[in-house]
Design an enzyme around this catalytic site. Sequence first.
Site, PDB file in Angstrom:
ATOM      1  N   SER A   1       0.823  -1.203   0.000  1.00 55.68           N
ATOM      2  CA  SER A   1       0.000   0.000   0.000  1.00 55.68           C
ATOM      3  C   SER A   1       0.857   1.253   0.000  1.00 55.68           C
ATOM      4  CB  SER A   1      -0.911   0.005   1.238  1.00 55.68           C
ATOM      5  OG  SER A   1      -0.143   0.025   2.420  1.00 55.68           O
ATOM      6  N   CYS A   2       2.123   1.105   0.386  1.00 55.67           N
ATOM      7  CA  CYS A   2       3.008   2.269   0.459  1.00 55.67           C
ATOM      8  C   CYS A   2       3.361   2.811  -0.918  1.00 55.67           C
ATOM      9  CB  CYS A   2       4.293   1.905   1.191  1.00 55.67           C
ATOM     10  SG  CYS A   2       4.019   1.156   2.790  1.00 55.67           S
TER      11      CYS A   2
END
Length: 500
Positions: A319-320
Amino acid sequence: MPYFDAASAAPLHPVARQALLAALDEGWADPARLHREGRRARLLLDAARETAAEAVGCRPDELVFTPSGTAAVHSGMAGALAGRRRVGRRLVVSSVEHSCVLHAAEAHEEAGGEFHLAPVDRTGLLDLPAFRSLLRPGTALACVQSANHETGTVQPVAEAAAACREEGVPLLVDAAQSLGWEAPPGGWSLLTASAHKWGGPPGIGLLAVRKGTRFSPARPVDERESGRFPGFPNLPAAVAAAASLRAVRQEAADEAARLRALVDRLRARVPALVPDTEVVGHPGLRLPHLVTFSCLYVDGEALLTELDRAGFSVSSGSSCTSDTLVPSHVLKAMGVLSEGNVRVSLPRGTSEEDVERFLGVLPGIVAGVRSSLSAPVAGGPREQAPPQAPQAPQGSPAQEEAQEQEGSPEGAVPREGGGRAPGGAAAVVDSRGKRCPIPVIELARRIGDVPPGRVVAVLSDDEAARLDVPEWCRMLGHEYVGETPAEGGGTAYLVRRAHG
């Protein structure tokens, strides 16, 4: 520059290039016409269909070409669901399917249908008993990929097909990642694939529908491609896709053995060279060219950027690397670490020297990213720990008892507004508004400030924390107590410091 992202798109195979150029010269006419040029184009299209059908394991008249793998999935799902609408509107898909399958499932639900996700285990392998239990009356279609695009885990397609056959449910198999290596086991009703995954040109896909499978095209039809996909076919791309598929399958056995050895080296050495790293995916049932690992205390976007600067093209399910703050649905379904996630997928021809260079630069790059985030010094190489026993659900008597044992007045920390700390925590780390991996980094800094056996509460509104905080506990040996809503928004994740 080593390109290690073949799972997204493989480099164009030399045979595909040759076939594409030849077909542009010979196959530009309408294959539906009876003149000389049309007949020549039709011969090329028929030959491409026969070649692709042989590689898939179906009859030529069961296979059509589509503008992409995604279009094949959407057309196949919509056609099968429409063809069985009298049976019911229930759809079953595995929880790690490609996003195009999930998007089609969501559209089906919005149109009044229903869909159910079949779970997987920590390695990404389909839970077959749970899958079977979802094939209840009224199920119109089930979807199971042949191999996962993020972790490489190969799914039990034959067993899933047998379960579907017993219940009279057609099975759609997304074979995009595996078709270049081998044909999936039989028993499927519909199969889709995408040429750019095996070294064919982009913008061409395959849809195979077995004879006897109820199928009703969900769009206006014409006389082309058996009425399953309308419009003038991209004949040069179809010829190149089929030619390259035959070529890569002829090379598959030798190349799979060679790349599997390189991936085995990566799976063994990455955790040894990079502390606090977890290799995800099934250790044995996997594609030969793909490995995925996640690193604690690492921003995924920064890691991929630094690897690109060092000359290595990789991808991530973290998700980063996006603005959504939502971890990969695949990693989420598996319940594994999402931060610092790297997917390495080796194209055919990758050299041993390139893999060694990658192993040489990776530790320094990870250390640099961790340093830039002021992350704690990693704890040294460690084997992947066995899964913890399931934690007590939030609000259960077991968790309430654990919280009561921790919740002495002396150790409680006031919340904003005068309330007590969540779960009677001895310390609170407020990481709301911060992206992964910052919540875990701040937890790691703070855990040493509380006595062994006491609880730290991590407040976070980043969905990735729901995966990464429990995984941090599992990897470092602390106890994950559970979660509870945080006063003022977000979630409080409760961690008990290990004794000793």
